[in-house]
Write a protein that holds these residues in place. Structure first.
Motif, PDB file in Angstrom:
ATOM      1  N   ARG A 212       0.842  -1.208   0.000  1.00  0.00           N
ATOM      2  CA  ARG A 212       0.000   0.000   0.000  1.00  0.00           C
ATOM      3  C   ARG A 212       0.874   1.254   0.000  1.00  0.00           C
ATOM      4  NH1 ARG A 212      -3.454  -1.655   3.507  1.00  0.00           N
ATOM      5  NH2 ARG A 212      -2.175  -1.145   5.288  1.00  0.00           N
ATOM      6  N   HIS A 213       1.913   1.242   0.822  1.00  0.00           N
ATOM      7  CA  HIS A 213       2.802   2.399   0.905  1.00  0.00           C
ATOM      8  C   HIS A 213       3.495   2.637  -0.439  1.00  0.00           C
ATOM      9  CE1 HIS A 213       5.403   5.384   2.505  1.00  0.00           C
ATOM     10  NE2 HIS A 213       6.497   4.660   2.379  1.00  0.00           N
ATOM     11  N   MET A 215       2.357   1.832  -3.346  1.00  0.00           N
ATOM     12  CA  MET A 215       1.361   2.306  -4.322  1.00  0.00           C
ATOM     13  C   MET A 215       1.044   3.783  -4.129  1.00  0.00           C
ATOM     14  SD  MET A 215      -1.195  -0.959  -4.257  1.00  0.00           S
ATOM     15  CE  MET A 215      -2.296  -0.492  -5.575  1.00  0.00           C
ATOM     16  N   GLN A 216       1.103   4.238  -2.885  1.00  0.00           N
ATOM     17  CA  GLN A 216       0.844   5.659  -2.639  1.00  0.00           C
ATOM     18  C   GLN A 216       1.986   6.516  -3.179  1.00  0.00           C
ATOM     19  OE1 GLN A 216       0.240   5.131   1.509  1.00  0.00           O
ATOM     20  NE2 GLN A 216      -1.991   4.958   1.324  1.00  0.00           N
ATOM     21  N   ASP A 237      -2.135  -0.853 -10.485  1.00  0.00           N
ATOM     22  CA  ASP A 237      -1.925   0.530 -10.053  1.00  0.00           C
ATOM     23  C   ASP A 237      -3.257   1.275  -9.949  1.00  0.00           C
ATOM     24  OD1 ASP A 237      -2.525   2.348 -12.326  1.00  0.00           O
ATOM     25  OD2 ASP A 237      -0.858   1.369 -13.312  1.00  0.00           O
ATOM     26  N   PRO A 238      -3.292   2.358  -9.154  1.00  0.00           N
ATOM     27  CA  PRO A 238      -4.568   3.032  -8.883  1.00  0.00           C
ATOM     28  C   PRO A 238      -5.270   3.572 -10.131  1.00  0.00           C
ATOM     29  CG  PRO A 238      -2.935   3.661  -7.248  1.00  0.00           C
ATOM     30  CD  PRO A 238      -2.207   2.864  -8.279  1.00  0.00           C
ATOM     31  N   GLY A 290      -6.098  -0.061  -8.373  1.00  0.00           N
ATOM     32  CA  GLY A 290      -5.730   0.196  -6.976  1.00  0.00           C
ATOM     33  C   GLY A 290      -5.932  -0.985  -6.045  1.00  0.00           C
ATOM     34  N   GLU A 291      -6.451  -2.098  -6.560  1.00  0.00           N
ATOM     35  CA  GLU A 291      -6.781  -3.234  -5.688  1.00  0.00           C
ATOM     36  C   GLU A 291      -5.546  -4.096  -5.394  1.00  0.00           C
ATOM     37  OE1 GLU A 291      -9.825  -5.807  -7.282  1.00  0.00           O
ATOM     38  OE2 GLU A 291      -9.962  -6.994  -5.437  1.00  0.00           O
ATOM     39  N   ASP A 304      -7.104  -4.629   0.035  1.00  0.00           N
ATOM     40  CA  ASP A 304      -7.233  -3.173   0.118  1.00  0.00           C
ATOM     41  C   ASP A 304      -7.477  -2.619  -1.285  1.00  0.00           C
ATOM     42  OD1 ASP A 304      -7.280  -0.666   1.172  1.00  0.00           O
ATOM     43  OD2 ASP A 304      -5.235  -0.695   1.952  1.00  0.00           O
ATOM     44  N   VAL A 306      -6.395   0.995  -3.062  1.00  0.00           N
ATOM     45  CA  VAL A 306      -5.703   2.282  -2.882  1.00  0.00           C
ATOM     46  C   VAL A 306      -6.298   3.290  -3.857  1.00  0.00           C
ATOM     47  CG1 VAL A 306      -3.467   3.446  -3.078  1.00  0.00           C
ATOM     48  CG2 VAL A 306      -3.605   1.138  -2.100  1.00  0.00           C
ATOM     49  N   GLU A 307      -6.705   4.445  -3.327  1.00  0.00           N
ATOM     50  CA  GLU A 307      -7.359   5.480  -4.145  1.00  0.00           C
ATOM     51  C   GLU A 307      -6.366   6.153  -5.082  1.00  0.00           C
ATOM     52  OE1 GLU A 307     -10.603   6.250  -4.084  1.00  0.00           O
ATOM     53  OE2 GLU A 307     -10.970   4.686  -2.593  1.00  0.00           O
ATOM     54  N   ARG A 308      -6.910   6.671  -6.180  1.00  0.00           N
ATOM     55  CA  ARG A 308      -6.083   7.496  -7.063  1.00  0.00           C
ATOM     56  C   ARG A 308      -5.886   8.866  -6.426  1.00  0.00           C
ATOM     57  NH1 ARG A 308      -9.094   4.655 -10.301  1.00  0.00           N
ATOM     58  NH2 ARG A 308     -10.907   6.001 -10.208  1.00  0.00           N
TER      59      ARG A 308
END
Ligand code: SF4
Length: 539
Positions: A212-213, A215-216, A237-238, A290-291, A304, A306-308
């Motif tokens: 998650r980190h 991807m952010q 990717d988101p 984002g999944e 999780d 992760v939002e764009r």
């Protein structure tokens, strides 16, 4: 390896704002700090694919009866069109495994994997990769999946895509004291995942938090398969720029049950769904933008999403529909072949010709040609016969034969074309160096008129998201408009599908759980980049 290093990687803001107009494209060209094209595979004729990723895990008791290595190998064969330079498979027996089993090599899947090498790839789960080099040289050291040994055990990664902020990410990882042995984005991702997340970890590694980190920090572009000893994570990717989908391995005899009802023998995850039936799997769904999905012997679940950044829209690569994907793959609830037909229908609405028949450059333009024929009422007939063995010749052509160009690749079905006014459909024009010889071949075979219709818009800009596109000067659409190009290649007329027409064709029958978020990357056609363009790049 570096599993306990504090992580403070750069933010997505380290990319420039979202639009690359012609003028700031020129600015980009002046920035020569790091030319990312250096070391890439050569772009000899058209666009070149990125990579294909595949993963498989057996359900139930281990050791499994499911032939995991063979499933992955066949899955990679189905993805061969996404990369022909190198491939690899990594398998694991499970939690108690001392090591992963690894086999990688240069070349085509069938040359890399033999019965012997497959037998050595014992395991209950595994991931595979087939590669075309977009961001690092075509060398054995860059073959994937990458394997690293962390303090918490081995980790293997396969990556499809290209990180738009890879240079700042790379600098930051190096500053943390982590060595990188290649220029590959994929090694960078692997090492970034080995760093601790900023919130720390209490009871051993928190892999979902690490993913998650990452991807952010790296908003695009990637689809990843990440394997630990006893599980696989699938990550998209988101923006959903690169594809990734999930299949279920089902028993050979389903009885009265549907694939959804029957208990899974295993699960697969893949860049495309085209190989699922050949390995006894059924397409279930896409991994959402984002999944993060987790695959274990007990099944598959979402960890999780992760939002764009700033609630931007999805940006699935529209060229997957136009050019890259196999026609029998499914994206966004629709088969690629159907979308290509729809592009042909739209092209007929936009650029109809008074002609006798429609045909295609096999096989790339065939689906669009059928769509054009149905919409226009013109009949479809084949006019070109492709020599499927042309790639096997070792004879260097003489200058006279070289001038005949594609004549060795195609033969003309002269009885079909003699005296006919012909509409010839192709999926795209990149350098414009193959369509001219085809037109000459058809005229030599007796065609009275040849009108070229291209089922995609002019290609004008580079891609920073995993597709190798020739330089600005090499793209013929940057040199000649449609009328000039028609004259240049010897066509009676030439027209492209519009950008709006392409987007409409792609989105007309699309099925989405969240229609307001639907969006497609068209940056190589419009210069509008969904995630910004890297500051360090030139083109
Ligand atoms: S720039 Fe073109 S090739 Fe690259 S991701 Fe976007 S649509 Fe696909």
């Amino acid at each position: 390896m570096q599993s306990n290093v504090e992580c403070n990687l750069p933010t997505p803001e380290s990319t420039t704002p979202t639009s690359c107009s012609e003028s700031n494209g020129v600015e980009l060209e002046k920035r020569n700090a790091y030319n990312k094209r250096a070391g890439r595979g050569q772009v000899l004729s058209g666009l070149t694919h990125e990579c294909g990723v595949f993963g498989a895990i057996a359900c139930g008791d281990w050791p499994t009866q499911v032939d995991i290595a063979q499933v992955i190998c066949l899955g990679l064969v189905a993805l061969q069109h996404r990369g022909q330079e190198s491939a690899g498979i990594v398998t694991s027996a499970g939690k108690c495994a001392k090591n992963f089993n690894v086999h990688k090599g240069m070349g085509m899947i069938n040359n890399i994997f033999t019965d012997d090498s497959i037998k050595k790839l014992k395991g209950n789960l595994g991931i595979g990769h087939t590669r075309y080099s977009t961001a690092a040289a075509s060398e054995a050291v860059n073959c994937q999946p990458f394997v690293v040994h962390t303090q918490h055990g081995a980790l293997a990664i396969g990556h499809n895509g290209e990180l738009v902020n890879c240079d700042s990410l790379r600098r930051n990882v190096l500053e943390r004291g982590v060595g990188l042995s290649t220029h590959s984005d994929s090694e960078l991702i692997t090492q970034a995942l080995c760093l601790n997340p900023p919130e720390g970890e209490r009871d051993g590694p928190d892999w979902p938090a690490r993913i998650r980190h990452f991807m952010q920090l790296a908003p695009m572009s990637y689809s990843l398969v990440i394997m630990l000893k006893d599980k696989i994570y699938g990550v998209r990717d988101p923006y959903g720029n690169r594809p990734l989908c999930i299949g279920k391995i089902v028993p050979l005899d389903l009885g009265n049950q549907t694939p959804e009802e029957v208990p899974a023998d295993g699960w697969v995850i893949s860049s495309e769904s085209c190989g699922f039936l050949s390995i006894g799997a059924r397409y279930m769904r896409e991994v959402e933008p984002g999944e993060i999905v987790e695959m274990t012997r007990n099944g598959i679940r979402t960890i999780d999403i992760v939002e764009r950044p700033e609630q931007k829209k999805q940006a699935f690569c529209i060229f997957e529909y136009v050019y890259f994907a196999r026609s029998d793959s499914i994206f966004e609830g629709q088969m690629v072949y159907s979308v290509r037909m729809e592009c042909g229908r739209q092209l007929a609405r936009e650029a109809l010709v008074n002609a006798d028949m429609v045909s295609s450059v096999p096989e790339s333009g065939t689906a669009a040609a059928h769509g054009y024929a149905r919409e226009s009422g013109l009949h479809f007939a084949e006019v070109l016969c492709k020599n499927r063995y042309v790639g096997r010749t070792f004879i260097q052509p003489s200058p006279r034969l070289r001038q005949l160009g594609v004549a060795k690749k195609f033969g003309a079905l002269s009885e079909n074309v003699k005296g006919k006014r012909l509409v010839l459909i192709d999926d795209s024009i990149v350098r414009g160096n193959t369509i001219g010889p085809i037109i000459r071949l058809l005229r030599d075979a007796g065609a009275s008129e040849v009108h070229i219709r291209i089922a995609s818009p002019p290609l004008l800009y580079p891609c920073y998201m995993g597709i190798n596109i020739p330089t600005r000067e090499e793209l013929i659409a940057n040199q000649l408009d449609a009328d000039q190009l028609a004259k240049h290649v010897g066509a009676d007329s030439l027209a492209y599908l519009s950008v709006e027409g392409l987007v409409q064709a792609v989105q007309r029958n699309l099925k989405s759980a969240n229609p307001t978020q639907v969006g497609h990357c068209t940056a190589c056609l419009t210069g509008e980049y969904p995630g910004g363009v890297p500051q360090e790049l030139s083109w």
